[in-house]
Design an enzyme around this catalytic site. Structure first.
Site, mmCIF file in Angstrom:
data_model
loop_
_atom_site.group_PDB
_atom_site.id
_atom_site.type_symbol
_atom_site.label_atom_id
_atom_site.label_comp_id
_atom_site.label_asym_id
_atom_site.label_seq_id
_atom_site.Cartn_x
_atom_site.Cartn_y
_atom_site.Cartn_z
ATOM 1 N N ASN A 42 90.394 33.527 51.630
ATOM 2 C CA ASN A 42 89.985 32.438 50.651
ATOM 3 C C ASN A 42 90.710 32.391 49.224
ATOM 4 O O ASN A 42 90.546 31.851 48.381
ATOM 5 C CB ASN A 42 88.664 32.352 50.235
ATOM 6 C CG ASN A 42 87.617 32.449 51.344
ATOM 7 O OD1 ASN A 42 88.022 31.576 52.260
ATOM 8 N ND2 ASN A 42 86.630 33.242 51.228
ATOM 9 N N HIS A 128 75.241 28.038 51.607
ATOM 10 C CA HIS A 128 75.704 29.317 51.712
ATOM 11 C C HIS A 128 74.538 30.267 51.835
ATOM 12 O O HIS A 128 73.576 29.856 51.143
ATOM 13 C CB HIS A 128 76.694 29.868 50.868
ATOM 14 C CG HIS A 128 77.464 31.182 50.907
ATOM 15 N ND1 HIS A 128 77.079 32.159 50.090
ATOM 16 C CD2 HIS A 128 78.632 31.367 51.563
ATOM 17 C CE1 HIS A 128 77.884 33.131 50.356
ATOM 18 N NE2 HIS A 128 78.855 32.888 51.231
ATOM 19 N N GLU A 171 76.836 22.498 48.139
ATOM 20 C CA GLU A 171 78.292 23.022 47.758
ATOM 21 C C GLU A 171 79.415 21.842 47.555
ATOM 22 O O GLU A 171 79.082 20.746 48.180
ATOM 23 C CB GLU A 171 78.646 24.103 48.951
ATOM 24 C CG GLU A 171 77.522 25.181 49.147
ATOM 25 C CD GLU A 171 78.411 25.773 50.460
ATOM 26 O OE1 GLU A 171 79.253 25.990 50.840
ATOM 27 O OE2 GLU A 171 77.415 26.794 50.903
ATOM 28 N N SER A 175 81.750 25.887 52.716
ATOM 29 C CA SER A 175 82.636 26.988 53.249
ATOM 30 C C SER A 175 82.908 27.046 54.491
ATOM 31 O O SER A 175 84.102 27.576 54.909
ATOM 32 C CB SER A 175 81.827 28.148 52.486
ATOM 33 O OG SER A 175 80.623 28.567 53.328
ATOM 34 N N ASP A 200 77.248 24.425 43.957
ATOM 35 C CA ASP A 200 78.105 25.633 43.896
ATOM 36 C C ASP A 200 79.610 25.123 44.446
ATOM 37 O O ASP A 200 79.799 24.758 45.596
ATOM 38 C CB ASP A 200 77.621 26.492 45.218
ATOM 39 C CG ASP A 200 78.041 27.869 45.766
ATOM 40 O OD1 ASP A 200 79.489 27.958 45.246
ATOM 41 O OD2 ASP A 200 77.633 28.650 46.480
ATOM 42 N N HIS A 203 84.278 27.278 46.839
ATOM 43 C CA HIS A 203 85.676 26.770 47.328
ATOM 44 C C HIS A 203 86.556 25.475 46.895
ATOM 45 O O HIS A 203 87.397 25.036 47.324
ATOM 46 C CB HIS A 203 85.534 26.665 49.038
ATOM 47 C CG HIS A 203 85.036 27.555 49.659
ATOM 48 N ND1 HIS A 203 85.711 28.718 50.355
ATOM 49 C CD2 HIS A 203 83.704 28.315 49.853
ATOM 50 C CE1 HIS A 203 85.206 29.722 50.663
ATOM 51 N NE2 HIS A 203 83.836 29.521 50.674
ATOM 52 N N LYS A 234 87.773 33.684 44.988
ATOM 53 C CA LYS A 234 88.440 32.794 46.170
ATOM 54 C C LYS A 234 89.793 32.402 45.292
ATOM 55 O O LYS A 234 90.708 33.278 45.118
ATOM 56 C CB LYS A 234 87.720 31.755 46.504
ATOM 57 C CG LYS A 234 86.717 32.429 47.345
ATOM 58 C CD LYS A 234 85.248 31.850 47.739
ATOM 59 C CE LYS A 234 84.430 32.713 48.495
ATOM 60 N NZ LYS A 234 83.050 32.455 48.788
HETATM 61 C C1 LIG Z 1 82.110 32.990 48.856
HETATM 62 C C2 LIG Z 1 80.820 32.171 48.443
HETATM 63 C C3 LIG Z 1 79.853 32.708 47.428
HETATM 64 C C4 LIG Z 1 79.826 34.125 47.031
HETATM 65 O O1 LIG Z 1 80.854 34.641 46.270
HETATM 66 P P1 LIG Z 1 81.207 35.959 45.886
HETATM 67 O O2 LIG Z 1 81.915 36.064 44.672
HETATM 68 O O3 LIG Z 1 82.144 36.050 47.217
HETATM 69 O O4 LIG Z 1 80.059 36.786 46.080
HETATM 70 C C5 LIG Z 1 78.832 31.855 46.943
HETATM 71 N N1 LIG Z 1 78.879 30.573 47.569
HETATM 72 C C6 LIG Z 1 79.682 30.140 48.495
HETATM 73 C C7 LIG Z 1 79.738 28.677 48.916
HETATM 74 C C8 LIG Z 1 80.665 30.797 48.933
HETATM 75 O O5 LIG Z 1 81.457 30.299 49.742
#
Ligand SMILES: *Cc1c(COP(=O)(O)O)cnc(C)c1O
Length: 387
Positions: A42, A128, A171, A175, A200, A203, A234
């Protein structure tokens, strides 16, 4: 106890294994002594191993040491954390930001404060695990709506008991599917039904929008009261998570968010590197441009050979093969050809939707993408997934 569970996972082709790498997680990795071309990370902009960011981190280690010592309210906030938060607020065009030790910790620490006893949460079905766990930790009633189904969400909102405080969760870029949430409709629904919208953008940060400021920039919904979190792990290439919003919310989180209060601050060097990464994203737009050229190249190649794709609009390019055994076989066969693409199986994705999750980054070369396309076609044909 656990032995039976492990045995069952193995029988269902759902057992996972850790692969130990002896190199950074760049396009070419070193796995079990073999050089392998990977399409799994990522680290979309290739910043995780950027020389300038490594240098910034080294300098910060010299100045601030390797560990933060304690929670930020106990031993004080180190300058790099403070500066990073100012940079993130500016980058996301919000009043203020607060960083956490991971994106996961951010969701666990934020959601229970946005939805409480008597409240309601409506979350997209594909959200997620960290969002789901945040919802479970909250004392609010929690329902999922079918993926991106705005009609269904509208009916949930219209039929809820009047005056129940409501939190909508989605999101920006999903993801495991790579498709986008319809933010214009979501902001509209949030306004009409007086709900809070939490996005969120794990990505989306650094990836979406003309300057990489995220999904909000992509849709042009700045100023529509979307509360948004992101990760530093990411496209920003480091580690940690952040929440943005009005100053009053950030102050509230500083005072009450348990995963912020009761956890040691991340290493200061990580914060310094993350801040430098945010500057780089703005100063070197060519990385973002290369990411999208590579994404188009891979996407066109996969669709041309007849791969069954999701409705992706991002550098996440999943090939749906349904069966977990087939997904695993495909991933293993590709690995024998020197290409690393992970099989994603339940419970990470719903049953019957096992897939190969291809991600491209700014660091892949056109030749490397062609090499992967050739291998995917050969393996797909030999496993009768492709004609
Ligand atoms: C990767 C991810 C997270 C968590 O983030 P980290 O920094 O890896 O703990 C939270 N939400 C989504 C949608 C993700 O893809």
């Amino acid at each position: 106890m656990w032995e039976a569970d492990i045995h069952k996972l193995a029988q269902e082709h759902l057992l996972r294994e850790i692969s130990v790498l002896d190199s950074p997680s760049g396009p070419i990795m070193s796995l079990k002594g073999q050089k392998i071309l990977q399409f799994a990370t990522n680290d979309y902009l290739g910043l995780a191993n950027h020389p300038q960011l490594k240098h910034v981190a080294q300098k910060a280690i010299e100045q601030f040491g390797v560990g933060a010592g304690a929670s930020r309210l106990i031993s004080g906030t180190l300058r790099p954390h403070h500066n990073l938060e100012l940079a993130l607020a500016q980058f996301t065009n919000t009043d203020a930001a607060l960083t956490f030790s991971s994106g996961y910790a951010t969701n666990l620490g934020v959601i229970p404060l946005l939805a409480k006893t008597g409240g309601l949460i409506f979350a997209d079905r594909l959200c997620h695990a960290s969002l789901i766990d945040g919802c479970r930790l909250s004392r609010a009633d929690f329902r999922v709506f079918p993926h991106n189904d705005m009609k269904h969400l509208r009916s949930l909102l219209a039929n809820r008991q009047a005056n129940r405080p409501t939190l909508l969760i989605t999101e920006g870029v999903f993801s495991m599917d790579g498709d986008l949430a319809p933010l214009p409709e979501l902001t509209h629904l949030a306004k009409e039904f007086e709900a809070t919208l939490l996005l969120d953008d794990a990505h989306g940060t650094g990836v979406m929008g003309p300057t990489g400021r995220g999904t909000i920039e992509h849709w042009g919904v700045e100023g529509h009261n979307v509360l948004h979190m992101g990760t530093l792990s990411k496209a920003i290439g480091t580690s940690g998570g952040f929440m943005t919003g009005p100053l009053s919310l950030i102050n509230y989180l500083i005072n009450t968010s348990r995963s912020f209060l009761y956890s040691t601050a991340p290493p200061p060097a990580m914060a310094a590197a993350a801040q430098a990464a945010v500057s780089l994203i703005l100063q070197e737009p060519e990385r973002h441009a290369r990411l999208w050229e590579n994404r188009e190249h891979m996407y066109q190649g996969l669709t041309a050979m007849g791969c069954h794709m999701t409705k992706t609009q991002s550098p996440i390019l999943p090939i749906i093969v349904h069966d977990p055994r087939l997904a695993t076989e495909m991933s293993v066969s590709l690995q024998k050809k020197g290409i690393y693409i992970p099989a994603i199986r339940p419970p990470t994705v719903p049953k019957g939707s096992s897939r190969l999750r291809v991600t491209v980054t700014a660091e892949h070369s056109p030749d490397q993408i062609d090499e992967a396309l050739t291998a995917i076609q050969q393996v797909g044909q030999s496993l009768k997934i492709l004609r």
